[in-house]
Structures are given as structure tokens and as C-alpha cells.
Design a protein around this motif. Structure first.
Motif, mmCIF file in Angstrom:
data_model
loop_
_atom_site.group_PDB
_atom_site.id
_atom_site.type_symbol
_atom_site.label_atom_id
_atom_site.label_comp_id
_atom_site.label_asym_id
_atom_site.label_seq_id
_atom_site.Cartn_x
_atom_site.Cartn_y
_atom_site.Cartn_z
ATOM 1 N N LEU A 164 15.504 -15.789 14.719
ATOM 2 C CA LEU A 164 16.938 -15.811 14.991
ATOM 3 C C LEU A 164 17.679 -14.742 14.196
ATOM 4 O O LEU A 164 18.722 -14.247 14.626
ATOM 5 N N ASP A 165 17.159 -14.382 13.037
ATOM 6 C CA ASP A 165 17.816 -13.419 12.161
ATOM 7 C C ASP A 165 17.343 -11.987 12.360
ATOM 8 O O ASP A 165 17.709 -11.110 11.575
ATOM 9 N N GLY A 166 16.530 -11.739 13.377
ATOM 10 C CA GLY A 166 16.188 -10.367 13.699
ATOM 11 C C GLY A 166 14.805 -9.910 13.317
ATOM 12 O O GLY A 166 14.513 -8.711 13.387
ATOM 13 N N TRP A 167 13.939 -10.822 12.918
ATOM 14 C CA TRP A 167 12.558 -10.455 12.600
ATOM 15 C C TRP A 167 11.676 -10.547 13.852
ATOM 16 O O TRP A 167 11.931 -11.329 14.754
ATOM 17 N N PHE A 168 10.608 -9.718 13.860
ATOM 18 C CA PHE A 168 9.548 -9.793 14.870
ATOM 19 C C PHE A 168 10.083 -9.620 16.285
ATOM 20 O O PHE A 168 9.853 -10.453 17.167
ATOM 21 N N LEU A 169 10.807 -8.527 16.499
ATOM 22 C CA LEU A 169 11.404 -8.238 17.806
ATOM 23 C C LEU A 169 10.396 -7.450 18.643
ATOM 24 O O LEU A 169 10.380 -6.223 18.645
ATOM 25 N N ASN A 170 9.568 -8.162 19.360
ATOM 26 C CA ASN A 170 8.489 -7.527 20.112
ATOM 27 C C ASN A 170 8.997 -6.544 21.156
ATOM 28 O O ASN A 170 8.408 -5.488 21.370
ATOM 29 N N ASP A 171 10.076 -6.894 21.835
ATOM 30 C CA ASP A 171 10.559 -6.051 22.931
ATOM 31 C C ASP A 171 10.974 -4.671 22.440
ATOM 32 O O ASP A 171 10.780 -3.669 23.133
ATOM 33 N N SER A 172 11.567 -4.594 21.246
ATOM 34 C CA SER A 172 12.017 -3.308 20.709
ATOM 35 C C SER A 172 11.044 -2.719 19.694
ATOM 36 O O SER A 172 11.251 -1.602 19.207
ATOM 37 N N GLY A 173 10.005 -3.472 19.353
ATOM 38 C CA GLY A 173 9.049 -2.988 18.361
ATOM 39 C C GLY A 173 9.598 -2.978 16.945
ATOM 40 O O GLY A 173 9.068 -2.264 16.079
ATOM 41 N N GLU A 174 10.611 -3.791 16.668
ATOM 42 C CA GLU A 174 11.211 -3.826 15.334
ATOM 43 C C GLU A 174 10.663 -5.005 14.531
ATOM 44 O O GLU A 174 10.794 -6.152 14.931
ATOM 45 N N LEU A 175 10.026 -4.703 13.418
ATOM 46 C CA LEU A 175 9.584 -5.759 12.510
ATOM 47 C C LEU A 175 10.787 -6.530 11.994
ATOM 48 O O LEU A 175 10.765 -7.748 11.895
#
Length: 298
Positions: free
Chosen positions: A44-55
Motif C-alpha cells: 500500500l505504501d509503494g513497495w514491490f511495484l511489479n508493473d513499473s519495476g519499482e522496488l
């Protein structure tokens, strides 16, 4: 929603998130562990964003990257980078963790990768070996964090991006009333970083801070309930503690996890979460950049 996330991700380390645009959660699941809820809280806080590849939001990893994960632990960051196609270098002081993570990396990646067992200075890696550097919940264990931080900077390429986290002082001081003395002795937490000291450590090492956040109220309370449960059960609390919290969890921790998950789906629950995260955070995170050789930023 949690079970679907767990099929995509490994268990995450204790997170250090911040307010971002967040989706509306699905209804509460009856049987979720504190670790599951902690992962949900982190996503919920922005970790592990698979779609954008952002850790973490603002820290994207691509197939062109070489990621260095210092103090890799169970390897959530390393394996996320592998799933983005990056090469990885991962280090930890515990042989078993490096061995087990190495097996998972080998099974998922055909790229050159390296696992090292080390907690010494200098680290046995070349200058500029990584384009992305991760060091989460490690610096608080280091007797001399300044030379350790200098090593992290040495190993990043010009323009490299850094993801760093340490416990927030409010949660550390609060736990001093209930955690065992060993929690604040080697090999556990021998440093407590104020926000100012953490930022100065990063900037004095030559990095430029791009983003800061501090959240994780769920885990501060979870740790307090854990210590209380262990004391009430008469269990020995000496020794290293970072791997102590695992299933089966104390009933009080499980009850707290259900309460927190229930809060998130109430009207205004996410806003309440963000207020509590800011009031009593578990961790503080910095995303920083190493300047180019001419002093400019990419």
C-alpha cells in the motif's frame, strides 16, 4: 488480496514506506499472519511495484541494472531485481542466507550473479560495480557506520541510485521500555539514527538525497506486542533477534494483525494509517543519488 500478493512476492523485510496514492483494499481475510499484513501494508505504501519495476516508488530496476544488496537477509530486494531481469550481487554475514538465496537466484536468472558472505571492510567488490545499491535495516547494526557508508558509495557507479533504510528513533526508544537489553547490543541495534543524523550520514558520504519517507506504525506495535508475549511466556530473549519473529506467532500479534487489516478497510482507514505512520514510524527510508564524475546528477 494478500494471498494474491504473496503468490507474486517473497516475504518482505520489515518495511519502511510513506504516503503515496494507494488503492482501496479488499475485505479482511480471516486467517492472515502478521507477516502477511506487514507485506500488505508495505505494498500500500509503494513497495514491490511489479508493473513499473519499482522496488519502492522512485527506485526503478531494469534489465540493464546491476543491483548490489548489502545485508540481503532473505533476499526480497535481490529477487525482485532478478524478476526485472537485472544482474545481482548480494552479501550477508550469514552463510545460510547467502547459500539459500543463491539457489533461488540461480533458478530464476541466467545472468551473471554473485553471492558473498561478508561483513568486513573493505567489502571484496570492485569500485563502481553496481548501478543500484540497496542497504536496508543494516546500518543500525554497524559499530562504525561512516566507513561502511563510504564503502557503499565506492561500489556504486557514477549516477547510481541508492535505497537505504534504518529504524526510526521513536520506535527504537519506545521499545527500550520492553525489549531485552540484548536488542541494543551487538549483533543487534548498536546505533539509533535521528532523521538528521541519517541524512547527514548519507550526504557526508557524497550522495544527494532525492526522497525521504518514514512509516511502519504496524510493526512498532507488532514488536511491542511480540516482546510482551515473549516476556509473559517466560522465554529467553537473549541473542540475535532479527530472525526471531516467525510462525507460529504469539496470539496477541495475530490479533493485532487482524485489527490492523480491519482498520485498512474502514472508511478513512488509509488516511488513519498514514497519520499513525507519521506519528510513530518503524523505519525511515532515503533514496539518494551518486553524482556523476563532474559533480552533476543524471
Amino acid at each position: 488480496m494478500i494471498r494474491r500478493l504473496l503468490r507474486r512476492l517473497l516475504p518482505a523485510p520489515q518495511p519502511a514506506p510513506a504516503p503515496v496514492s494507494i488503492p482501496v483494499p479488499e475485505p479482511v481475510l480471516a486467517n492472515v499472519s502478521p507477516r502477511d499484513v506487514g507485506l500488505h501494508d508495505a505494498v500500500l505504501d509503494g513497495w514491490f511495484l511489479n508493473d513499473s519495476g519499482e522496488l519502492l516508488k522512485g527506485f526503478a530496476i531494469t534489465a540493464d541494472d546491476t543491483l548490489l544488496d548489502v545485508g540481503c537477509g532473505e533476499g526480497a530486494a535481490t529477487l525482485f531485481a532478478v524478476r526485472q531481469g537485472a544482474s545481482v550481487i548480494f552479501t550477508d554475514s550469514e552463510h545460510e542466507k547467502v547459500r539459500d538465496l543463491g539457489r533461488q537466484v540461480e533458478a530464476q536468472s541466467a545472468k551473471p550473479n554473485l553471492g558473498l558472505v561478508s561483513n568486513s571492510l573493505p567489502l571484496p567488490l570492485a569500485d563502481g560495480c553496481a548501478s543500484k545499491v540497496v542497504c536496508m535495516e543494516v546500518l543500525e547494526h554497524i559499530e562504525q557506520p561512516e566507513p561502511f557508508m563510504a564503502e557503499l558509495v565506492r561500489m556504486g557507479r557514477p549516477g547510481a541510485l541508492y535505497l537505504l533504510s534504518v529504524p526510526a528513533p521513536v520506535g527504537e526508544h519506545l521499545q527500550q521500555g520492553i525489549a531485552p537489553a540484548s536488542y541494543y547490543q551487538s549483533p543487534n541495534h548498536v546505533q539509533i539514527f535521528t532523521a538528521q543524523r541519517f541524512a547527514a550520514l548519507v550526504e557526508d558520504a557524497g550522495l544527494v538525497i532525492e526522497h525521504r519517507q518514514a512509516t511502519g506504525f504496524f510493526w512498532v506495535m507488532g514488536m511491542i506486542f511480540f516482546w510482551a508475549s515473549e516476556r509473559a511466556a517466560g522465554r529467553d530473549l537473549s541473542g540475535a533477534v532479527r530472525d526471531r519473529i516467525h510462525a507460529p506467532y504469539p496470539p496477541l500479534m495475530e490479533s493485532w494483525a487482524r485489527t490492523w487489516q480491519d482498520l485498512l478497510v474502514q472508511p478513512g482507514g488509509l488516511e488513519i494509517k498514514q497519520i499513525l505512520d507519521g506519528f510513530m514510524p518503524k523505519s525511515q527510508v532515503i533514496i539518494a543519488r551518486k553524482p556523476l564524475n563532474d559533480g552533476r546528477l543524471p
